[in-house]
Design an enzyme around this catalytic site. Structure first.
Site, mmCIF file in Angstrom:
data_model
loop_
_atom_site.group_PDB
_atom_site.id
_atom_site.type_symbol
_atom_site.label_atom_id
_atom_site.label_comp_id
_atom_site.label_asym_id
_atom_site.label_seq_id
_atom_site.Cartn_x
_atom_site.Cartn_y
_atom_site.Cartn_z
ATOM 1 N N GLU A 166 0.798 -1.241 0.000
ATOM 2 C CA GLU A 166 0.000 0.000 0.000
ATOM 3 C C GLU A 166 0.828 1.286 0.000
ATOM 4 O O GLU A 166 0.672 2.124 0.877
ATOM 5 C CB GLU A 166 -0.945 -0.009 1.204
ATOM 6 C CG GLU A 166 -1.904 -1.177 1.186
ATOM 7 C CD GLU A 166 -2.878 -1.176 2.370
ATOM 8 O OE1 GLU A 166 -2.802 -0.269 3.204
ATOM 9 O OE2 GLU A 166 -3.712 -2.090 2.435
ATOM 10 N N ASN A 223 2.225 -5.258 -3.126
ATOM 11 C CA ASN A 223 0.844 -5.603 -2.771
ATOM 12 C C ASN A 223 0.021 -4.331 -2.573
ATOM 13 O O ASN A 223 0.477 -3.381 -1.938
ATOM 14 C CB ASN A 223 0.872 -6.410 -1.461
ATOM 15 C CG ASN A 223 -0.443 -7.090 -1.140
ATOM 16 O OD1 ASN A 223 -0.970 -7.846 -1.970
ATOM 17 N ND2 ASN A 223 -0.980 -6.842 0.047
ATOM 18 N N HIS A 282 -10.356 -6.645 -1.567
ATOM 19 C CA HIS A 282 -11.384 -6.533 -0.516
ATOM 20 C C HIS A 282 -12.607 -5.893 -1.175
ATOM 21 O O HIS A 282 -12.620 -4.701 -1.447
ATOM 22 C CB HIS A 282 -10.901 -5.647 0.634
ATOM 23 C CG HIS A 282 -9.772 -6.241 1.410
ATOM 24 N ND1 HIS A 282 -9.942 -7.337 2.243
ATOM 25 C CD2 HIS A 282 -8.466 -5.919 1.483
ATOM 26 C CE1 HIS A 282 -8.776 -7.641 2.798
ATOM 27 N NE2 HIS A 282 -7.863 -6.804 2.346
ATOM 28 N N GLU A 337 -5.952 -10.907 -0.866
ATOM 29 C CA GLU A 337 -6.736 -10.693 0.365
ATOM 30 C C GLU A 337 -8.236 -10.702 0.092
ATOM 31 O O GLU A 337 -9.003 -9.929 0.683
ATOM 32 C CB GLU A 337 -6.320 -9.361 1.013
ATOM 33 C CG GLU A 337 -4.833 -9.285 1.296
ATOM 34 C CD GLU A 337 -4.405 -8.023 2.041
ATOM 35 O OE1 GLU A 337 -5.267 -7.309 2.582
ATOM 36 O OE2 GLU A 337 -3.191 -7.765 2.073
ATOM 37 N N ASP A 373 -11.977 -10.880 0.044
ATOM 38 C CA ASP A 373 -13.187 -11.101 0.838
ATOM 39 C C ASP A 373 -14.280 -10.218 0.260
ATOM 40 O O ASP A 373 -14.001 -9.251 -0.438
ATOM 41 C CB ASP A 373 -12.991 -10.902 2.355
ATOM 42 C CG ASP A 373 -12.353 -9.606 2.768
ATOM 43 O OD1 ASP A 373 -12.406 -8.631 1.993
ATOM 44 O OD2 ASP A 373 -11.812 -9.550 3.894
HETATM 45 C C1 XIL Z 1 -5.411 -6.583 8.814
HETATM 46 C C2 XIL Z 1 -5.600 -7.825 9.680
HETATM 47 O O1 XIL Z 1 -6.554 -8.651 9.068
HETATM 48 C C3 XIL Z 1 -6.043 -7.459 11.063
HETATM 49 O O2 XIL Z 1 -6.022 -8.601 11.914
HETATM 50 C C4 XIL Z 1 -5.136 -6.375 11.662
HETATM 51 O O3 XIL Z 1 -5.687 -5.924 12.869
HETATM 52 C C5 XIL Z 1 -4.977 -5.201 10.711
HETATM 53 O O4 XIL Z 1 -4.536 -5.668 9.439
HETATM 54 N N1 XIL Z 1 -4.662 -4.773 4.067
HETATM 55 C C6 XIL Z 1 -3.574 -5.545 4.425
HETATM 56 C C7 XIL Z 1 -3.658 -6.433 5.609
HETATM 57 O O5 XIL Z 1 -2.585 -5.573 3.678
HETATM 58 O O6 XIL Z 1 -2.431 -6.578 6.249
HETATM 59 C C8 XIL Z 1 -4.702 -5.986 6.595
HETATM 60 O O7 XIL Z 1 -4.834 -6.984 7.590
HETATM 61 C C9 XIL Z 1 -6.025 -5.738 5.890
HETATM 62 C C10 XIL Z 1 -5.871 -4.648 4.840
#
Ligand code: XIL
Length: 356
Positions: A151, A199, A235, A264, A266
């Site tokens: 990010e 990422n 996401h 990631e 979801d």
């Molecule tokens: C999130 C985790 O899922 C949580 O448990 C933690 O509290 C915060 O981070 N983008 C990312 C991940 O790259 O590392 C993040 O994960 C979600 C958003």
């Protein structure tokens, strides 16, 4: 056994055998030549029987959700604590899974001593290089791919303010991608075998952010900066998903010779107080999961699809949305496969292909 009973018993055995033959697990479906299927994991849940059983049965790739971030490994300045990360690696090895590492350079999930330490740029550069080197060497041969930088770019396509970039940064403030490049060079020196990924979230389809990422990666490839792939977080919220845009973006990224990992995934839904989503939303969710899988399966350069957890019982979405959203994953709170699970199995069985 009476004759009727015997016939019934035989039929039952046949039905069970047939349904087993027709419905492979996600992992089995993927091993028939699809991309790796992975999930983020929390090692403190391995002791929950349903968690471990589902994980081992369904996935061939895991990524520590938080266990190899700075805030876990570097709780104390000058110390490295690999306990949680090592547990993930052990679980993966015992179950024949690969491990992705996440992440080495991010402005979030860092310990207070780092955030509030008022370090100078040269000090931060030394700290970051030492971190990347020590962590990657510790996991060399065990973690096959790393999100080196997470990010770094905002919605407008600009480099985000961050401790590593310009607050005060590692000495390359104001020079755009130079600090990202430096991190990749350190990572490659630390473990030349590991695949190195950039990422990012919000740049999955075609937009200003993904254009900026594309430009950075194109330049890296041209100049031989060591980078192997891009992680698209994925996401999905508000049931909004642009499948065509994602396919187009995956295509241009893979044309640079990069691998794409969906990292990631979801699909969060509005939920009531008990965490329940509506049946309509659950069906729409299944279709979005299907479209994500389709976008990846269509392109041989898309080599892994990972969800950010696998059971709605343990998902970051609830805490992140303060309870207003949830039900984002493939299994419900009781570890029962949801419609989304059936959709991705169908899609992966239909679209199976190629080697990784
Ligand atoms: C999130 C985790 O899922 C949580 O448990 C933690 O509290 C915060 O981070 N983008 C990312 C991940 O790259 O590392 C993040 O994960 C979600 C958003």
């Amino acid at each position: 056994m009476p004759r009727n009973c015997w016939i019934f018993h035989t039929l039952l055995v046949l039905v069970v055998a047939l349904s087993e033959a027709q419905s492979p697990t996600l992992r089995q479906a993927s091993e028939n030549s699809g991309p790796l299927v992975g999930t983020a994991v929390r090692p403190y849940l391995f002791s929950e029987a349903a968690y471990s059983a589902t994980l081992g049965r369904e996935f061939n790739l895991v990524e520590p959700e938080d266990a190899v971030k700075w805030w876990t490994i570097r709780q104390k300045q000058g110390e490295f604590n690999f306990r949680d990360g090592d547990e993930v690696v052990r679980f993966a090895r015992a179950h024949g899974m690969k491990v992705r590492g996440h992440c080495l350079v991010w402005d979030h999930n860092n310990p207070d001593w780092l955030n509030k330490g008022n370090f100078s740029a040269p000090e931060l550069a030394r700290l970051l290089q030492a971190h990347i080197t020590t962590v990657m060497k510790h996991y060399a041969g065990q973690i096959f791919a790393w999100d080196v930088v997470n990010e770094a770019i905002d919605e407008k396509g600009q480099f985000r303010d961050s401790i590593w970039y310009n607050r005060p940064g590692i000495g390359l403030a104001g020079k755009g991608s130079a600090y990202v490049e430096q991190a990749f060079r350190w990572a490659h020196e630390a473990d030349p075998q590991a695949l190195l990924f950039y990422n990012e979230g919000g740049g999955e389809a075609m937009n200003r952010k993904s254009d900026a990422i594309y430009a950075m990666l194109k330049d890296f490839r041209k100049r031989g900066v060591p980078i192997d792939g891009i992680g698209l977080q994925m996401h999905v919220s508000n049931l909004e998903f642009d499948g065509k845009g994602v396919q187009e973006n995956i295509l241009r990224l893979t044309q640079l010779g990069l691998q794409v990992h969906i990292t990631e995934l979801d699909v969060s839904l509005p939920v009531d107080k008990s965490g329940q989503a509506s049946p309509e939303d659950l069906s729409r969710q299944a279709e979005i999961y299907r479209e994500v899988y389709r976008a990846c399966l269509q392109n041989p350069g898309c080599t892994a699809i990972q969800t950010w957890g696998f059971t709605d019982k343990w998902s970051w979405i609830g805490s992140h949305s303060h309870g207003s959203e949830g039900a984002a994953l493939l299994f419900d709170r009781m570890y029962k496969p949801k419609a989304a699970y059936d959709a991705v199995i169908q899609e992966i069985s239909r679209g199976s292909r190629r080697s990784r």
